[in-house]
Design an enzyme around this catalytic site. Sequence first.
Site, PDB file in Angstrom:
ATOM      1  N   CYS A  69      27.026  48.598  26.984  1.00 33.75           N
ATOM      2  CA  CYS A  69      25.792  48.938  27.669  1.00 33.75           C
ATOM      3  C   CYS A  69      24.615  48.460  26.832  1.00 33.75           C
ATOM      4  O   CYS A  69      24.797  47.982  25.707  1.00 33.75           O
ATOM      5  CB  CYS A  69      25.718  50.441  27.845  1.00 33.75           C
ATOM      6  SG  CYS A  69      27.230  51.126  28.554  1.00 33.75           S
ATOM      7  N   ARG A 103      23.638  40.440  29.871  1.00 38.12           N
ATOM      8  CA  ARG A 103      24.940  40.971  29.491  1.00 38.12           C
ATOM      9  C   ARG A 103      25.715  41.496  30.696  1.00 38.12           C
ATOM     10  O   ARG A 103      26.913  41.767  30.595  1.00 38.12           O
ATOM     11  CB  ARG A 103      24.764  42.129  28.503  1.00 38.12           C
ATOM     12  CG  ARG A 103      24.039  41.751  27.244  1.00 38.12           C
ATOM     13  CD  ARG A 103      23.225  42.915  26.721  1.00 38.12           C
ATOM     14  NE  ARG A 103      24.019  44.108  26.696  1.00 38.12           N
ATOM     15  CZ  ARG A 103      24.563  44.616  25.611  1.00 38.12           C
ATOM     16  NH1 ARG A 103      24.374  44.031  24.457  1.00 38.12           N
ATOM     17  NH2 ARG A 103      25.283  45.709  25.653  1.00 38.12           N
ATOM     18  N   TRP A 137      27.443  49.611  31.553  1.00 34.40           N
ATOM     19  CA  TRP A 137      28.655  48.855  31.870  1.00 34.40           C
ATOM     20  C   TRP A 137      29.737  49.925  31.817  1.00 34.40           C
ATOM     21  O   TRP A 137      30.115  50.381  30.749  1.00 34.40           O
ATOM     22  CB  TRP A 137      28.846  47.770  30.815  1.00 34.40           C
ATOM     23  CG  TRP A 137      30.152  47.056  30.839  1.00 34.40           C
ATOM     24  CD1 TRP A 137      31.287  47.396  30.151  1.00 34.40           C
ATOM     25  CD2 TRP A 137      30.468  45.857  31.542  1.00 34.40           C
ATOM     26  NE1 TRP A 137      32.272  46.488  30.399  1.00 34.40           N
ATOM     27  CE2 TRP A 137      31.815  45.531  31.234  1.00 34.40           C
ATOM     28  CE3 TRP A 137      29.744  45.030  32.398  1.00 34.40           C
ATOM     29  CZ2 TRP A 137      32.444  44.407  31.758  1.00 34.40           C
ATOM     30  CZ3 TRP A 137      30.394  43.914  32.913  1.00 34.40           C
ATOM     31  CH2 TRP A 137      31.722  43.613  32.588  1.00 34.40           C
ATOM     32  N   ASN A 178      25.920  54.126  24.083  1.00 36.64           N
ATOM     33  CA  ASN A 178      26.833  52.968  24.127  1.00 36.64           C
ATOM     34  C   ASN A 178      28.109  53.371  23.411  1.00 36.64           C
ATOM     35  O   ASN A 178      28.034  54.043  22.386  1.00 36.64           O
ATOM     36  CB  ASN A 178      26.254  51.776  23.358  1.00 36.64           C
ATOM     37  CG  ASN A 178      25.227  51.028  24.164  1.00 36.64           C
ATOM     38  OD1 ASN A 178      24.938  51.406  25.292  1.00 36.64           O
ATOM     39  ND2 ASN A 178      24.683  49.985  23.584  1.00 36.64           N
ATOM     40  N   GLY A 179      29.258  52.901  23.890  1.00 39.01           N
ATOM     41  CA  GLY A 179      30.509  53.172  23.174  1.00 39.01           C
ATOM     42  C   GLY A 179      31.336  54.247  23.860  1.00 39.01           C
ATOM     43  O   GLY A 179      31.114  54.564  25.038  1.00 39.01           O
ATOM     44  N   GLU A 237      47.460  28.267  27.313  1.00 36.30           N
ATOM     45  CA  GLU A 237      46.091  28.766  27.163  1.00 36.30           C
ATOM     46  C   GLU A 237      45.231  27.808  26.318  1.00 36.30           C
ATOM     47  O   GLU A 237      44.077  27.535  26.655  1.00 36.30           O
ATOM     48  CB  GLU A 237      46.129  30.171  26.545  1.00 36.30           C
ATOM     49  CG  GLU A 237      44.786  30.794  26.230  1.00 36.30           C
ATOM     50  CD  GLU A 237      43.866  30.972  27.443  1.00 36.30           C
ATOM     51  OE1 GLU A 237      44.303  30.767  28.586  1.00 36.30           O
ATOM     52  OE2 GLU A 237      42.681  31.280  27.220  1.00 36.30           O
ATOM     53  N   LYS A 276      41.910  26.050  27.750  1.00 41.66           N
ATOM     54  CA  LYS A 276      40.604  26.191  27.088  1.00 41.66           C
ATOM     55  C   LYS A 276      39.987  24.828  26.830  1.00 41.66           C
ATOM     56  O   LYS A 276      38.819  24.600  27.103  1.00 41.66           O
ATOM     57  CB  LYS A 276      40.825  26.897  25.765  1.00 41.66           C
ATOM     58  CG  LYS A 276      40.229  28.134  25.351  1.00 41.66           C
ATOM     59  CD  LYS A 276      39.795  29.292  26.133  1.00 41.66           C
ATOM     60  CE  LYS A 276      39.901  29.320  27.618  1.00 41.66           C
ATOM     61  NZ  LYS A 276      40.252  30.597  28.164  1.00 41.66           N
ATOM     62  N   GLU A 318      38.902  23.106  30.223  1.00 45.31           N
ATOM     63  CA  GLU A 318      37.780  23.627  31.000  1.00 45.31           C
ATOM     64  C   GLU A 318      36.436  23.447  30.324  1.00 45.31           C
ATOM     65  O   GLU A 318      35.428  23.307  31.001  1.00 45.31           O
ATOM     66  CB  GLU A 318      37.995  25.082  31.447  1.00 45.31           C
ATOM     67  CG  GLU A 318      37.985  26.119  30.372  1.00 45.31           C
ATOM     68  CD  GLU A 318      38.172  27.542  30.932  1.00 45.31           C
ATOM     69  OE1 GLU A 318      37.750  27.822  32.049  1.00 45.31           O
ATOM     70  OE2 GLU A 318      38.748  28.365  30.195  1.00 45.31           O
ATOM     71  N   HIS A 367      62.562  16.306  27.909  1.00 39.76           N
ATOM     72  CA  HIS A 367      62.816  16.086  29.339  1.00 39.76           C
ATOM     73  C   HIS A 367      61.687  15.297  30.005  1.00 39.76           C
ATOM     74  O   HIS A 367      61.567  15.301  31.227  1.00 39.76           O
ATOM     75  CB  HIS A 367      63.027  17.425  30.048  1.00 39.76           C
ATOM     76  CG  HIS A 367      64.181  18.191  29.493  1.00 39.76           C
ATOM     77  ND1 HIS A 367      65.485  17.862  29.761  1.00 39.76           N
ATOM     78  CD2 HIS A 367      64.225  19.224  28.621  1.00 39.76           C
ATOM     79  CE1 HIS A 367      66.295  18.684  29.107  1.00 39.76           C
ATOM     80  NE2 HIS A 367      65.549  19.520  28.409  1.00 39.76           N
ATOM     81  N   LYS A 383      32.423  32.104  36.664  1.00 39.41           N
ATOM     82  CA  LYS A 383      33.044  33.164  35.856  1.00 39.41           C
ATOM     83  C   LYS A 383      33.993  33.995  36.698  1.00 39.41           C
ATOM     84  O   LYS A 383      35.051  34.400  36.263  1.00 39.41           O
ATOM     85  CB  LYS A 383      31.946  34.035  35.240  1.00 39.41           C
ATOM     86  CG  LYS A 383      32.463  35.137  34.314  1.00 39.41           C
ATOM     87  CD  LYS A 383      33.047  34.548  33.047  1.00 39.41           C
ATOM     88  CE  LYS A 383      33.762  35.559  32.185  1.00 39.41           C
ATOM     89  NZ  LYS A 383      34.728  34.948  31.271  1.00 39.41           N
TER      90      LYS A 383
HETATM   91  O1  M6R Z   1      38.567  37.563  36.247  1.00 37.54           O
HETATM   92  P1  M6R Z   1      39.990  37.053  36.156  1.00 37.54           P
HETATM   93  O2  M6R Z   1      40.623  37.398  34.841  1.00 37.54           O
HETATM   94  O3  M6R Z   1      40.831  37.485  37.304  1.00 37.54           O
HETATM   95  O4  M6R Z   1      39.846  35.487  36.217  1.00 37.54           O
HETATM   96  C1  M6R Z   1      40.974  34.665  36.224  1.00 37.54           C
HETATM   97  C2  M6R Z   1      40.624  33.222  35.962  1.00 37.54           C
HETATM   98  O5  M6R Z   1      39.705  32.765  36.927  1.00 37.54           O
HETATM   99  C3  M6R Z   1      40.013  33.028  34.570  1.00 37.54           C
HETATM  100  O6  M6R Z   1      40.870  33.492  33.582  1.00 37.54           O
HETATM  101  C4  M6R Z   1      39.705  31.543  34.319  1.00 37.54           C
HETATM  102  O7  M6R Z   1      40.888  30.828  34.266  1.00 37.54           O
HETATM  103  C5  M6R Z   1      38.896  31.379  33.045  1.00 37.54           C
HETATM  104  N1  M6R Z   1      37.823  30.473  33.258  1.00 37.54           N
HETATM  105  C6  M6R Z   1      39.695  30.883  31.883  1.00 37.54           C
HETATM  106  O8  M6R Z   1      38.936  30.709  30.744  1.00 37.54           O
END
Ligand code: M6R
Length: 614
Positions: free
Chosen positions: A2, A27, A77, A103-104, A487, A491, A494, A510, A609
């Site tokens: 928060c 935030r 939050w 907060n917390g 992952e 990363k 993207e 393979h 996001k």
């Molecule tokens: O909000 P979510 O965790 O459900 O989102 C899932 C994916 O859209 C999310 O993890 C996306 O792949 C990210 N951009 C990865 O960094």
Amino acid sequence: MCGIIGYAGKRNALPVLMEGLSRLEYRGYDSAGIAYVDGNHNHPIHIIKEKGKLIELRRALSLVHATPHIGIGHTRWATHGEPSRRNAHPHLSQDDNFAVVHNGIIENYQEIKSYLKRKGYTFRSETDTEVLVHLVQDEFRGDVLTAFRNAIQRLEGFFAFVLISRHSPNELFFFKRSNPLVVGVGKKENFVASDVPAILPYTKRVVYLGDDEVGCLNEDSFKIVRLKKPTPVQKRIETVPWNLEQAEKGGYHHFMLKEIYEQPRVAEETIRKRLDFNRQRIVFDTLSFHANWRLKHVRKIFMVSCGTAYHAGIAARYMFENIARVPTEVCVSSEFRYSDPILSKSDIVVLVTQSGETADTLAALREARKKGAYTLAIVNVVGSTIAREADCVIYTHAGPEIGVASTKAYTVQLLTLALLALHAGYLRNKIPPKQFEEMLSFAKHIPSDLKKILQEAPRVDQCAKKLYKKHNFIYLARGFSFPNALEGALKLKEISYAHAHGYAAGEMKHGPIALIDKEQPVICIIPQSKTYDKMLSNMEEIKAREGIIVAVATKGDRAVSKFARWTFYVPKTSEFFSTIYTVVPLQLFAYRMAVLNGRDVDQPRNLAKSVTVE
Ligand code: M6R
């Protein structure tokens, strides 16, 4: 997480508080509110709060004609209790003489709530915060600071508070433990805030509070003492060197980097919340008796999620099968419905999601419920749609994640799922007590180990500087590390837009091995594990074809350096927790690669996001 702002001075406090709250808007939050002490006779406290965006609060405030000189504000939050006006801060004491923002998390709030209820206090919200404000009232014997200190000493957890009181109408009271709080020093005015941006329009002179420091301020001065000993603490006034944009990112260049560096703290909060070391128990407070019964007798678990959260689901499969001996299937949410999954009442469908709003995961949740399975959501955003619709929810409490690339949300997902798997193993009598204890002691080291991993950043930088012009990367791993091959590649893709592909290393021969030549970088994730020797053989095969190897390995591992051109080290831990460790250098690597390529790290092209369309 928060946001907090408090003001005492000559100006009208209301616009100052609103300006402060709007500087905390980046935030993300679900409700906001302010409280002020009315300068009129008797100094009543007034509270205005609203659910939703600041515009709602601004609208409500436009009807207020007071010009108070002291007040507190908060953006919430949600952690305890859904996002709503009732749960929004500030919260008032029963006698209306104290108002607090927080907060917390207050870990022992249930116990204190019962104590206060027995004494006749009634609660107006579902928050943990409200116990503090009633406790202050309960402790008040004529001096607000003493009552505030005494009340806080009864609390367990990590938090920051700011309080105003009718009994001392010209002062603000504040406390900090493990949650940031700064005092802003102005001319004939002083501030307190959770984040520097909230006070930057007024002053750059700040005092950073230390843990367990408590104090008060008025328009002329401030005083800081220790929680347990009221002798004054001498503090240095520092000048903030940042502009507004830098301040929002806590001095980091990007939110993503800030969030990567937040990982030790959020892991520590998770450990403190979930592990009871005295009783050697794992605590999931939102799991009802029924939910625990389901977990104990579950036939099969389905982990369903997207993107990074899907990788957390793959990691969870290793965890649940290894320690809780539950058959576990992993599905991407977008395919779940179309595979016509065979579900029964004895199955649990676990939906993992940071936002709690991902359309495909929501559709999968609805499908699972329709087919009669029990649904358990692992969610970061409290009160989100998936959190509300699932039969049961566990929050990850990673705080708002602003960078599009998920980092801290993933680590906390991994940690939460690991602890849930251990909890399930315990319920199902699959873990010998000694092993359970051993795992808890490994868990204890995770936050400090994550800090050590972040010290690898300069080595990661050196490597990225050599490789940032490459366009194709292969990530290889086995077993518990396998999800991080996916992952790490995601990363990199993207945010740097380089193509990257993650494989289970056993699959290399393979097909992907055809790609290896002296131009091809291969990231090998090889912590100490059951599959270590096999992974080392993979590295040997790559080296034989002159591939460029970058390794993520356990500190002290010399064998790896025979093959790897660069090695990023992580501390030794149990294989079970190693996924939480090995992802961090991969996040740093992706970040550096994106920066060196001049990419928009926090808002990469074509991505959002929260993906709320199927
Ligand atoms: O909000 P979510 O965790 O459900 O989102 C899932 C994916 O859209 C999310 O993890 C996306 O792949 C990210 N951009 C990865 O960094």
